[in-house]
Design a protein around this motif. Structure first.
Motif, PDB file in Angstrom:
ATOM      1  N   PRO A  21      36.655  26.444   9.068  1.00  0.00           N
ATOM      2  CA  PRO A  21      37.195  25.476   8.006  1.00  0.00           C
ATOM      3  C   PRO A  21      36.739  24.134   7.998  1.00  0.00           C
ATOM      4  CG  PRO A  21      38.750  25.926   9.379  1.00  0.00           C
ATOM      5  CD  PRO A  21      37.819  27.018   9.807  1.00  0.00           C
ATOM      6  N   PHE A  24      38.315  21.035  10.954  1.00  0.00           N
ATOM      7  CA  PHE A  24      39.105  21.953  11.607  1.00  0.00           C
ATOM      8  C   PHE A  24      39.948  21.496  12.518  1.00  0.00           C
ATOM      9  CE2 PHE A  24      34.926  20.914  13.599  1.00  0.00           C
ATOM     10  CZ  PHE A  24      35.574  20.808  14.831  1.00  0.00           C
ATOM     11  N   VAL A  25      41.007  22.384  13.178  1.00  0.00           N
ATOM     12  CA  VAL A  25      42.104  22.041  14.130  1.00  0.00           C
ATOM     13  C   VAL A  25      41.686  22.644  15.405  1.00  0.00           C
ATOM     14  CG1 VAL A  25      44.445  21.651  14.535  1.00  0.00           C
ATOM     15  CG2 VAL A  25      43.515  21.630  12.183  1.00  0.00           C
ATOM     16  N   GLN A  28      41.660  26.518  16.193  1.00  0.00           N
ATOM     17  CA  GLN A  28      41.163  27.488  15.028  1.00  0.00           C
ATOM     18  C   GLN A  28      39.975  28.349  15.622  1.00  0.00           C
ATOM     19  OE1 GLN A  28      41.071  24.805  11.664  1.00  0.00           O
ATOM     20  NE2 GLN A  28      42.721  26.038  10.957  1.00  0.00           N
ATOM     21  N   ASN A  29      39.693  29.390  14.657  1.00  0.00           N
ATOM     22  CA  ASN A  29      38.337  29.927  14.782  1.00  0.00           C
ATOM     23  C   ASN A  29      37.486  29.181  13.930  1.00  0.00           C
ATOM     24  OD1 ASN A  29      39.110  32.113  16.630  1.00  0.00           O
ATOM     25  ND2 ASN A  29      39.837  33.254  14.953  1.00  0.00           N
ATOM     26  N   LEU A  30      36.103  29.127  14.335  1.00  0.00           N
ATOM     27  CA  LEU A  30      35.154  28.471  13.586  1.00  0.00           C
ATOM     28  C   LEU A  30      34.360  29.454  13.003  1.00  0.00           C
ATOM     29  CD1 LEU A  30      34.550  25.237  15.215  1.00  0.00           C
ATOM     30  CD2 LEU A  30      35.728  25.381  13.386  1.00  0.00           C
TER      31      LEU A  30
END
Length: 67
Positions: A21, A24-25, A28-30
């Motif tokens: 996403p 992204f944070v 998180q998975n990228l």
């Protein structure tokens, strides 16, 4: 009398990268989407990660089984 044409110039390779996403944070998975155009030979991709302290690591490739 004959005329000669020079061979056509191939276009420069074009690479696009999208990350989701976005934004992204941390944690998180990228997912990376890599697109290439105007390439007639195999290419290799390497992913490097740099942490806040400046240390760089290369992520190992994920090998896909040949079908």
């Amino acid at each position: 009398m004959t005329a000669c044409k020079s061979p056509p110039m191939s276009a420069e390779p074009a690479v696009t990268v999208q990350v989701s996403p976005a934004p992204f944070v941390l944690g998180q998975n990228l997912t990376f989407h890599l697109g290439v155009q105007h390439v007639s030979e195999p290419m290799h991709v390497a992913v490097f990660v740099e942490d806040p302290a400046g240390h760089v690591i290369k992520l190992p490739p994920k090998r896909l089984p040949f079908l």
